[in-house]
Design an enzyme around this catalytic site. Sequence first.
Site, PDB file in Angstrom:
ATOM      1  N   ASP A  22     -13.087 -27.603  -9.113  1.00 14.66           N
ATOM      2  CA  ASP A  22     -12.619 -27.925 -10.452  1.00 14.66           C
ATOM      3  C   ASP A  22     -11.404 -27.024 -10.741  1.00 14.66           C
ATOM      4  O   ASP A  22     -11.113 -26.094  -9.979  1.00 14.66           O
ATOM      5  CB  ASP A  22     -13.787 -27.631 -11.417  1.00 14.66           C
ATOM      6  CG  ASP A  22     -13.385 -27.656 -12.872  1.00 14.66           C
ATOM      7  OD1 ASP A  22     -12.730 -28.615 -13.276  1.00 14.66           O
ATOM      8  OD2 ASP A  22     -13.752 -26.699 -13.592  1.00 14.66           O
ATOM      9  N   PHE A  23     -10.695 -27.302 -11.812  1.00 12.33           N
ATOM     10  CA  PHE A  23      -9.536 -26.470 -12.161  1.00 12.33           C
ATOM     11  C   PHE A  23      -9.812 -25.554 -13.368  1.00 12.33           C
ATOM     12  O   PHE A  23      -9.965 -24.347 -13.218  1.00 12.33           O
ATOM     13  CB  PHE A  23      -8.309 -27.364 -12.411  1.00 12.33           C
ATOM     14  CG  PHE A  23      -7.109 -26.588 -12.871  1.00 12.33           C
ATOM     15  CD1 PHE A  23      -6.511 -25.658 -12.038  1.00 12.33           C
ATOM     16  CD2 PHE A  23      -6.593 -26.768 -14.153  1.00 12.33           C
ATOM     17  CE1 PHE A  23      -5.418 -24.910 -12.472  1.00 12.33           C
ATOM     18  CE2 PHE A  23      -5.502 -26.034 -14.585  1.00 12.33           C
ATOM     19  CZ  PHE A  23      -4.919 -25.113 -13.744  1.00 12.33           C
ATOM     20  N   ASP A  24      -9.947 -26.133 -14.564  1.00 12.57           N
ATOM     21  CA  ASP A  24     -10.091 -25.315 -15.780  1.00 12.57           C
ATOM     22  C   ASP A  24     -11.375 -24.490 -15.772  1.00 12.57           C
ATOM     23  O   ASP A  24     -12.467 -25.031 -15.616  1.00 12.57           O
ATOM     24  CB  ASP A  24     -10.106 -26.223 -17.015  1.00 12.57           C
ATOM     25  CG  ASP A  24      -8.735 -26.796 -17.317  1.00 12.57           C
ATOM     26  OD1 ASP A  24      -8.021 -26.213 -18.127  1.00 12.57           O
ATOM     27  OD2 ASP A  24      -8.377 -27.832 -16.721  1.00 12.57           O
ATOM     28  N   ASP A 193     -17.437 -25.236 -13.305  1.00 15.63           N
ATOM     29  CA  ASP A 193     -17.977 -24.434 -14.415  1.00 15.63           C
ATOM     30  C   ASP A 193     -18.509 -25.261 -15.577  1.00 15.63           C
ATOM     31  O   ASP A 193     -19.052 -24.713 -16.538  1.00 15.63           O
ATOM     32  CB  ASP A 193     -16.881 -23.513 -14.970  1.00 15.63           C
ATOM     33  CG  ASP A 193     -15.872 -24.284 -15.792  1.00 15.63           C
ATOM     34  OD1 ASP A 193     -15.344 -25.289 -15.284  1.00 15.63           O
ATOM     35  OD2 ASP A 193     -15.633 -23.910 -16.953  1.00 15.63           O
TER      36      ASP A 193
HETATM   37 MG   LIG Z   1     -13.840 -26.702 -15.688  1.00 18.14          MG
END
Ligand SMILES: [Mg+2]
Length: 257
Positions: A22-24, A193
């Site tokens: 994932d990124f954020d 996350d």
């Molecule tokens: Mg995220």
Amino acid sequence: MSLDEVYSLVSSDPGRCALFTDFDGTLSDIIDDPALVEPIAGAGEVLADLANLLGTVAVVSGRPVGFLERFFATPIQLSGLYGLENRTADRLLIDSAALEWLPVLSKTADEAREQFGTESVEDKRYSLTVHYRRSAQDADRIQAWATEVAARTGLDARGAKMSVELHPPVERSKGDAVSDMLVGMHAAIYIGDDVGDLPAFARLRDAVDSGELERAATVLVANHETVPEMHELATDVVDTPEAALEILKKLSELATP
Ligand SMILES: [Mg+2]
């Protein structure tokens, strides 16, 4: 299953190992203005190294590919908008069912900007996010609006981190995005996350249960917004994007001949 068990396959056969991230909140810190979020220092470089070492390396995000590609060059694969957009090599593929909803999304984005101000609205073209990170008291108002819009237009309203997202009613998730990239792999790691990552965690667990994958690890980057279900499906837990980056560095070391 755990990261340690996947590590041994990464050393012995990196070409059949996949890394999804994932990124954020996973490769980046969460900051108030989503437009200014960047990967933490070193993340882009390590991923680029890994993309040349492992069978598949992909950033799987709710963001549009157009945002992600500012930081991640090919051969890193990009799956944007929960799998509606996919960039493989130099091609961008868009889910055809989603294309039909473009006019409705564009009209709804105009309406959201009018009601909540331009800075609250993130127009991702194939989906729309209305943020209430800046003013928590707006949460109820924005959620009520999204529910009403969903009933009126047929768009799907989904709760996300300090925001509401409106999507075309096309069933795609990060689990689907990951599925498309498991072919030929015998091990996979997913790092994430957020609740949006849950379908991908579940997909990897199921892939091991069904024998599609030999081993998999689901790494949770826990923060104060982490929901309990994520802990249930996580094989490993770290506390910060920096700790997630250490895992990427370790993978790079292991996969380097
Ligand atoms: Mg995220």
